[in-house]
Enzyme design. Structure first.
Site, short mmCIF file in Angstrom:
data_model
loop_
_atom_site.label_atom_id
_atom_site.label_comp_id
_atom_site.label_asym_id
_atom_site.label_seq_id
_atom_site.Cartn_x
_atom_site.Cartn_y
_atom_site.Cartn_z
N THR A 115 0.86 -1.19 0.00
CA THR A 115 0.00 0.00 0.00
C THR A 115 0.89 1.24 0.00
OG1 THR A 115 -0.13 0.35 2.40
CG2 THR A 115 -1.58 -1.33 1.45
N CYS A 116 0.28 2.41 0.07
CA CYS A 116 1.08 3.63 0.06
C CYS A 116 1.87 3.80 1.35
CB CYS A 116 0.19 4.85 -0.17
SG CYS A 116 -1.09 5.07 1.08
N ALA A 153 -7.73 9.47 -10.94
CA ALA A 153 -9.17 9.32 -10.74
C ALA A 153 -9.52 7.99 -10.11
CB ALA A 153 -9.90 9.50 -12.08
N LYS A 170 -9.40 5.37 -6.34
CA LYS A 170 -10.05 5.34 -5.03
C LYS A 170 -9.64 6.53 -4.18
CE LYS A 170 -10.34 0.28 -4.84
NZ LYS A 170 -9.88 -0.94 -4.11
N MET A 171 -8.33 6.86 -4.21
CA MET A 171 -7.85 7.97 -3.37
C MET A 171 -8.49 9.29 -3.81
SD MET A 171 -5.81 6.50 -1.24
CE MET A 171 -4.53 7.54 -0.57
#
Length: 521
Positions: A122-123, A269, A271-272
């Site tokens: 993940t991020c 564009a 989920k975030m």
């Protein structure tokens, strides 16, 4: 003797060629096909070997094989790095797109030192969950793979990696799924990501296996319990909302305008971006420009947020949009920089009016050198720590309640894991009982046939079912007791007593009597 389908098929093909050609032929094996060709006959016979596994492909193990592997002392481990241990510069070198999680897991398992593996990237974190019987060898294989993939030396990696084994690894994944290890305590996105990690691990090309997939599934259940039975997620924020809060906090100092008057743009564009728009709209900001490679996703966002005026632009207009925006958020999956110092200078944005850049992507979309550009304030995910520190303090009480639930789920997994140690004894007990049953049934059948040769197959089958029923009912109690939750010491004692009681170390001879098993010296 057991022959492969390719071997049998080849033998049939050669035989069909006749004696004149059997000595001169060529065999080609490719993509599960066997071709046999003779010099005098250009026609090749092709046979499909459906049971063969092509080179490089991982065969899906049967349920019995997974059970046997799980009972052979597989221990769970986790190796990784997160926002708590490593900078974004290191994390982005190991980041793996979700579509490639299973490919990376297969590469790790292919080393032979690891039995099961799953990736979570993940991020804010990159973690490899795996199980192995030899912890030292497995750890070396995983770290070597990570070093090769990232281009970092093992010594550099070890300074940033954390390594946990056994109950510590189980506790870690429970806390991750529960949101207690997140930068934003209680954030919900990580639960969805752990769920995806579990789902990928049990796909046809996944490497979850019995132990690891069970642990990940327990972790998902634990995360759901925490959010439904505590208030830890109440009022919690995500990375996206933290980014909005950061830009709101520094808007006056960096841009000399209130946040409510800032012109906003989002690059990406996904989920975030959807979460960003949600939090921006909740603060009354109704005009947002979205820059994306295609129109489809931004148009979907327009439909989801009818009250927000969303202006859609393609990537070709990126610098035009940045030039007329006050705050630009980047949230794309690009592996390269979209904005750096050279590009800012090239487009006349260095030293001009104030500009705020907020990067919530990993790998980063905004280069570190942007912080050196006059009039530009650049932030990345690591800069969000100060913003969310107060959220952790507000949730201390909920964290304590959440940890109680997580410990229950961790204990449930550990108990299940320990129960696997009984599998070999249960198998031995069943095999021993069935061997004795078959021998006694054979003798009984002979006597019945000699005294009454007119017994039908149906009547003999009834005797067979009777013998199986008696054995199953007699074994039900001992096997149920073995599966019961006990301490490790109690379980070892039970296994030892049961083995001695039923003389499991002895073999059944042809007369239906037991004989001591020869022990290796």
């Amino acid at each position: 003797m057991k022959f492969s389908t390719i071997a049998v098929g080849t033998a049939i093909a050669i035989a069909s060629l006749g004696e004149n050609h059997a000595s001169a032929f060529s065999i080609t094996v490719k993509n599960q096909l066997t071709q046999v060709t003779t010099p005098s006959s250009p026609t090749s016979l092709t046979m499909i070997a459906s049971n063969e596994i092509a080179p490089g492909m991982k065969r899906k193990r049967t349920k019995q094989e997974r059970l046997e592997a799980a009972s052979k002392g597989l221990q769970v481990h986790v190796v990784g790095l997160s926002i708590h241990h490593a900078s974004v510069e290191v994390r982005e070198k190991l980041a793996i797109a979700e579509a490639d999680w299973n490919s990376a897991a297969n590469s790790i398992v292919s080393t032979g030192a690891v039995s099961e593996a799953a990736i979570l990237s993940t991020c804010n974190r990159f973690e490899v969950y795996y199980s192995a019987s030899d912890a030292r060898q497995a750890m070396a294989a995983v770290t070597t793979y990570l070093a090769e993939r990232s281009g970092l030396s093992v010594s550099v990696l070890r300074k940033n990696l954390f390594m946990l084994s056994g109950d510590d690894a189980v506790w870690h994944v429970m806390r991750v799924s529960g949101g207690l290890d997140s930068l934003i305590v209680g954030e919900g996105q990580i639960l969805s990501q752990v769920r995806q990690c579990h789902l990928h691990s049990i796909e046809d090309d996944g490497c979850g296996g019995k132990v690891l997939s069970r642990m990940l599934n327990n972790a998902v259940c634990a995360g759901k319990r925490v959010r439904s039975e505590t208030a830890i997620a109440k009022g919690s924020v995500s990375i996206s909302s933290a980014a909005v809060e950061l830009s709101e906090m520094y808007s006056l100092s960096d841009l000399n305008i209130p946040f409510s008057e800032a012109r906003l743009a989002v690059v990406g564009a996904g989920k975030m971006t959807r979460l960003l728009i949600t939090h921006l709209a909740s603060r009354g900001l109704k005009e947002i420009t979205i820059v994306n490679r295609s129109m489809q996703r931004p148009q979907e966002l327009q439909e989801q947020f009818p009250d927000v005026d969303i202006d859609i632009r393609l990537v070709d207009d990126l610098w035009d949009v940045i030039g007329r925006s006050d705050i630009v958020y980047t949230a794309t999956s690009s592996t390269g920089y979209l904005i750096d110092e050279a590009l800012l200078e090239e487009n006349g944005l260095a030293g001009g009016r104030p500009l705020m850049l907020v990067d919530i992507s990993v790998p980063r979309n905004i280069a570190e050198d942007c912080k050196m550009v006059p009039s530009v304030a650049a932030y990345n995910v690591d800069d969000l720590k100060a913003v969310v520190a107060k959220n952790t303090a507000m949730r201390q009480r909920e964290m304590i309640e959440a940890e109680i639930l997580l410990r229950e789920e961790a204990a449930a997994f550990s108990s299940w894991r320990e129960s696997l140690s009984a599998v070999p004894t249960i198998n031995q007990l069943q095999e021993k009982a069935n061997a004795l049953r078959r021998k006694e049934l054979e003798k009984c059948t002979k006597k019945l046939n000699s005294s009454n040769p007119n017994l039908t197959d149906k009547e003999l089958e009834a005797v067979e079912r009777l013998s199986r029923g008696i054995v199953n009912k007699l074994l039900h109690g001992p096997m149920t007791h073995l599966r019961k939750t006990e301490s490790i010491e109690d379980k070892k004692a039970t296994l030892k007593e049961l083995s001695a009681m039923f003389r499991l170390e002895e073999e059944v001879n042809t007369n239906g009597r037991v004989k001591p098993t020869s022990r290796r010296k």
